[in-house]
Design an enzyme around this catalytic site. Structure first.
Site, short mmCIF file in Angstrom:
data_model
loop_
_atom_site.label_atom_id
_atom_site.label_comp_id
_atom_site.label_asym_id
_atom_site.label_seq_id
_atom_site.Cartn_x
_atom_site.Cartn_y
_atom_site.Cartn_z
N HIS A 32 -28.05 -15.95 -22.66
CA HIS A 32 -27.87 -15.19 -21.42
C HIS A 32 -26.94 -15.96 -20.49
O HIS A 32 -27.22 -17.11 -20.13
CB HIS A 32 -29.22 -14.96 -20.72
CG HIS A 32 -30.10 -14.00 -21.44
ND1 HIS A 32 -30.22 -12.67 -21.11
CD2 HIS A 32 -30.92 -14.19 -22.52
CE1 HIS A 32 -31.06 -12.08 -21.93
NE2 HIS A 32 -31.51 -12.98 -22.80
N CYS A 118 -14.26 -0.75 -1.23
CA CYS A 118 -13.56 -0.31 -0.02
C CYS A 118 -14.07 1.05 0.45
O CYS A 118 -14.06 1.36 1.64
CB CYS A 118 -12.05 -0.26 -0.26
SG CYS A 118 -11.55 0.77 -1.66
N HIS A 421 -7.22 3.24 -2.76
CA HIS A 421 -7.85 2.33 -1.81
C HIS A 421 -8.21 3.09 -0.54
O HIS A 421 -7.50 4.00 -0.13
CB HIS A 421 -6.86 1.19 -1.49
CG HIS A 421 -7.41 0.15 -0.56
ND1 HIS A 421 -8.53 -0.60 -0.87
CD2 HIS A 421 -6.99 -0.28 0.66
CE1 HIS A 421 -8.77 -1.44 0.13
NE2 HIS A 421 -7.86 -1.25 1.07
#
Length: 470
Positions: A32, A118, A421
């Protein structure tokens, strides 16, 4: 972990050598790869795609945490902290503004991008600049999720906390409190994003998401959580005690009224008329925002300064939304008098306007296989948006109650919903700011009105301030 997928790249690189030799089933189980946040000390496992709750038999994870804590308290770290403070002060000094001849510091705080977040940052910054909404959350008492044993110590994100022990309202409150206090240039909304992951599975992962969809989920979940208890006191009671949000101003959606419906809640009247027998059907629908189509005749216009044809305005979009429309074959209305589906017309009226009118311009449309973006510039007013002509009973409204001034606008840059964006423009104490994740810059009205708006937040005008209307 979040910047350019840096930690994930280490994880992927670590997997390559393992494939060159055979591993036993036992070895397979113990591989892991984890990473630890040096600020919050939360540990994340890439294999499990979740935060780590357990430790090794030797307590290695806790030892790393204690080692980092000791470093934080060492002289080396205090020296580094002093240097960082100097850097922050110098960056703050570079953001000094001249207002009315006197110099003042830019107190706005950005939000760090946690990996294509964003969409979340743009919505949070917009909501933080809607004063009545923001102030309500900032004045709420803090919720302590930790028990007596761990009080005063850091909390780590763990699966054992479960959905019942995370509070969207609390993390939203903390995030709003961190903005506009001027103590830092950027704030990391990691704790809020973790709660979003927990209660809104649609937003798990780090791919780009739709800002409008996120806003609706966020407001809906805040509304639902606010209907519960708050430190033993019903939040509905807290809302009723707030004189500025009286019962007459509330619009109930899915149960009791909250600050969400008191601020954003409005009511639409949906009128449907059967064209065969003339039967009229009326239905009232509560709303938190209105999604407006950009009329098809404007969709090929790509720039503001294009000379051919008229420019699309916000009024065109509102008129398209409220105008009488004949439903097509796929939307036939079941007439109760004719006892079958018939051709009909539909019209929307606004029965009640909200305190904050949120308008979503439908820029993304599905074609055969793709979701395309309508890049048309839509002209919108900064002040004096007049909604009176869209009201069902305009004669019952006051002279100022139908006028709205712009508080914030979310912009999508790019061509597709899964890419591009998001940034936001918002007005704060008479000045306009541009919020681009961690970066906040002062801007002007001329720049704001040129933006290709995706979501517009208009606040009801309280006092007379100008006569310009849409």
């Amino acid at each position: 972990r979040y910047v350019n997928g840096h930690a994930k790249k280490h994880y992927e690189d670590a997997q390559i050598p393992m494939t060159n030799h055979k591993k036993t089933e036992k070895q397979e189980k113990v591989q892991h790869t984890v990473c630890m946040d040096c600020s919050s000390y939360s540990t994340y496992c890439y294999r499990c795609d979740d935060f780590v709750v357990n430790d090794t038999k030797l307590g290695l994870v806790q030892k790393v945490r204690e080692h980092l804590q000791n470093l934080e308290n060492s002289a080396f770290t205090s020296d580094r902290h002093r240097k960082r403070k100097l850097l922050e002060n110098s960056s703050l000094n570079s953001k000094l503004l001249k207002v009315n001849g006197s110099t003042t510091a830019l107190c706005a705080t950005g939000l760090r991008n946690l990996g294509n977040t964003c969409f979340m940052n743009a919505i949070l910054q917009s909501l933080s600049n809607i004063q009545q909404f923001c102030c309500y959350f900032k004045e709420l008492p803090a919720v302590e999720l930790r028990n007596g044993k761990t009080a005063g110590r850091r909390t780590y994100h763990t699966r054992s906390q479960g959905d019942n022990n995370v509070s969207l309202v609390e993390e939203f409150r903390k995030t709003l409190c961190a903005l506009w206090q001027g103590s830092q240039t950027a704030f990391s909304p990691e704790s809020l994003f973790y709660v979003v992951w927990k209660i809104m599975p649609n937003f798990r992962g780090y791919q780009q998401q739709d800002a409008h969809e996120f806003m609706r989920y966020l407001l809906d979940h805040l509304h639902l959580e606010l209907q519960g208890g708050f430190n033993g006191v019903s939040r509905s009671v807290i809302l009723q005690e707030n004189s500025s949000l009286s019962a007459s101003n509330k619009c109930s959606i899915n149960g009791a009224s909250t600050v969400v419906t008191a601020i954003f809640g409005g009511i639409l009247q949906n009128e449907v008329n059967c064209l065969i027998c003339g039967t009229e059907s009326r239905k009232f629908d509560p709303f938190l925002d209105l999604s407006l189509d950009i009329p098809s005749q404007f969709r090929n216009k790509r720039t503001k300064n294009q000379e051919n044809g008229p420019m699309c305005t916000l009024r065109d979009c509102l008129r398209s939304f409220t105008d009488l429309e004949e439903l097509d074959e796929t939307e036939l209305y079941m007439c109760h008098k004719c006892k079958k589906k018939q051709k009909s017309t539909k019209k929307f009226w606004i029965q009640k306007l909200p305190k904050v009118l949120c308008l979503h311009l439908k820029r993304f449309h599905w074609t055969a296989y793709l979701r395309n973006k309508v890049d048309t510039y839509v002209e919108f007013p900064l002040r004096g948006l007049d909604m009176k002509c869209y009201l069902l009973e305009p004669e019952n409204s006051g002279p100022e109650s139908c006028l709205y001034d712009l508080a914030a606008v979310v912009v999508h840059h790019g061509s597709g919903v899964g890419s591009g964006h998001y940034t936001a423009y918002a007005a704060h104490e008479g000045r306009w700011f541009h919020f681009n994740d961690s970066t906040v810059t002062l801007t002007d009205e001329e720049t704001v009105v040129k933006a290709k708006a995706y979501i517009l937040f208009y606040v009801e005008r309280q006092a007379k301030s100008g006569s310009d209307k849409l």
